[in-house]
Design an enzyme around this catalytic site. Sequence first.
Site, PDB file in Angstrom:
ATOM      1  N   LEU A  62       0.823  -1.220   0.000  1.00 19.15           N
ATOM      2  CA  LEU A  62       0.000   0.000   0.000  1.00 19.15           C
ATOM      3  C   LEU A  62       0.854   1.265   0.000  1.00 19.15           C
ATOM      4  CD1 LEU A  62      -2.976  -0.960   2.353  1.00 19.15           C
ATOM      5  CD2 LEU A  62      -3.004  -0.699  -0.135  1.00 19.15           C
ATOM      6  N   ASN A  93       7.581  -2.831   3.622  1.00 14.20           N
ATOM      7  CA  ASN A  93       8.742  -2.167   2.995  1.00 14.20           C
ATOM      8  C   ASN A  93       8.378  -0.738   2.604  1.00 14.20           C
ATOM      9  OD1 ASN A  93       6.997  -3.239   1.010  1.00 14.20           O
ATOM     10  ND2 ASN A  93       8.613  -3.225  -0.532  1.00 14.20           N
ATOM     11  N   ASP A 151       9.611  -9.662   3.143  1.00 10.05           N
ATOM     12  CA  ASP A 151       9.317  -9.370   1.737  1.00 10.05           C
ATOM     13  C   ASP A 151      10.128  -8.176   1.251  1.00 10.05           C
ATOM     14  OD1 ASP A 151       8.014  -9.761  -0.707  1.00 10.05           O
ATOM     15  OD2 ASP A 151       6.614  -8.147  -0.264  1.00 10.05           O
ATOM     16  N   HIS A 178      10.090 -14.316   1.739  1.00 10.45           N
ATOM     17  CA  HIS A 178      10.441 -13.968   0.351  1.00 10.45           C
ATOM     18  C   HIS A 178      11.669 -14.811   0.001  1.00 10.45           C
ATOM     19  CE1 HIS A 178      11.427 -10.626  -2.774  1.00 10.45           C
ATOM     20  NE2 HIS A 178      12.276 -11.614  -2.961  1.00 10.45           N
ATOM     21  N   ASN A 278       9.450  -8.706  -9.140  1.00  8.84           N
ATOM     22  CA  ASN A 278      10.396  -9.591  -8.465  1.00  8.84           C
ATOM     23  C   ASN A 278       9.659 -10.455  -7.443  1.00  8.84           C
ATOM     24  OD1 ASN A 278      12.939 -10.635  -8.000  1.00  8.84           O
ATOM     25  ND2 ASN A 278      13.296  -9.298  -6.250  1.00  8.84           N
ATOM     26  N   ASP A 305       0.437  -9.704  -4.896  1.00 12.07           N
ATOM     27  CA  ASP A 305       1.686  -8.937  -4.819  1.00 12.07           C
ATOM     28  C   ASP A 305       1.494  -7.597  -5.544  1.00 12.07           C
ATOM     29  OD1 ASP A 305       4.197  -8.047  -4.266  1.00 12.07           O
ATOM     30  OD2 ASP A 305       5.253  -9.522  -5.505  1.00 12.07           O
ATOM     31  N   GLY A 324       7.724  -4.422  -9.982  1.00  8.65           N
ATOM     32  CA  GLY A 324       6.379  -4.419  -9.404  1.00  8.65           C
ATOM     33  C   GLY A 324       5.316  -3.980 -10.383  1.00  8.65           C
TER      34      GLY A 324
HETATM   35 ZN   LIG Z   1       5.761  -8.161  -2.288  1.00  7.53          ZN
END
Ligand SMILES: [Zn+2]
Length: 428
Positions: A62, A93, A151, A178, A278, A305, A324
């Site tokens: 988000l 992250n 992740d 991850h 990724n 994802d 992404g």
């Molecule tokens: Zn992710």
Amino acid sequence: MFTLRRVLLVDPATGREAPGSVCVEGGRIKWIGTPEAEPEGEVYDLVGLTVCPGLVDVHVHLRVPGQEHKEDLTSGTSAAVAGGFTAVCAMPNTTPALDRPERIAALQARIAQEARCRVYVAGAATVDNQGEELTDFAALREAGCVAITDDAFPLQQVPMMAEALRQAHEAEVPFLAHLELMELSRGGVMTAGPVADALGVSGQDPAAESQALLRWVEAADGIARLHLLHLTTAATARLLHYLRPGPFFERISGETAPHYLRRTAEDVRHSGAEAKMNPPLREERDRLALLGALRNGDIEVLATDHAPHSPEEKARGLAEAPFGITGLETALGVIITHLVNAGHVTLQQALGKLSTNPARLLGLEGGTLEPGSPADLTIIDLHKHWTVNPAQFRSKGKATPFAGERLVGKAWGTIVGGEWRMREGEVL
Ligand SMILES: [Zn+2]
């Protein structure tokens, strides 16, 4: 109080798949009944539509706090609602990282103000996502985190993995891993192979994923609950098959995402950065192995994802654009069209991997239509024909390898805690 009438009820938690009605009162499911059941309250006659437990996405970026030019709580959760999701789990992250209780609390205050669906938070496994020092999992759990994850910043060394699994066990929280050994992936922009060679870009050795799983096996002591994020290779899918009933983990589960089931490295030739994520898209043999693992139940969860970036960032080209793509608004259509209608999984299986199973993984109430459960409901038009148009996405991220794809099946309505958040395809 209201009743959704003459729908197809699909409840993966109980195996129910039958025409009927569902009555909602006070944010909970009051009863489910046959099509003839006398409706109560306001009546919505929804002949031809399907109702299932609200979709739950375990894996969503988000971008809050700190990267609101990529996504914010309103845009991200509006995208979720538009895609039929009633709950998402936000990845840590962010800037700064979601690695300590006060940052979790600050985000939760914003969620309460701005979110359009339920938002749960995964805490970061290491301090500031630096990979050097584990965070306090119990404190993060206490602050409300439903999971801990590495992740985007994958743990590399067995001793730290072992300590993470021990802490996760003590805190009674699942660890979302991850899988990526950096010495093998080496920052490659796509999977290694003929397409990367032809395009002249650096490639990631696909063994980065399966070799990372072997390190987690080395670290396991039989007690931990490990969930494997975004699986992409045939080797990891097969390893998971043997690990699932085995002695290494008390509980091990895995997820994959729609793009790995419908796209391969070949698509990078024409989609470029729109197909850069990724882990990267792999080969046809990997895609087929993932479909098999979905069918036989080895992969229990479908997640998006969803990893939005600004259009400017994604316009930098294959080599320079960030990893992404957005996923919340295309997932259900891709899954119904290319998994269910194509005969790879049943509707019941697909919806179980999108609702019941992820709810169980995160320890959430719900994931079922049983009376007394939270009235988190997704209403699906299984026959809706539509074409993916990123300009219409609610998400700020427009990058997708599915632009222009013609799909069948779309969320028609989304109900969160008994409140309509989308109806007739309109986000409310
Ligand atoms: Zn992710």
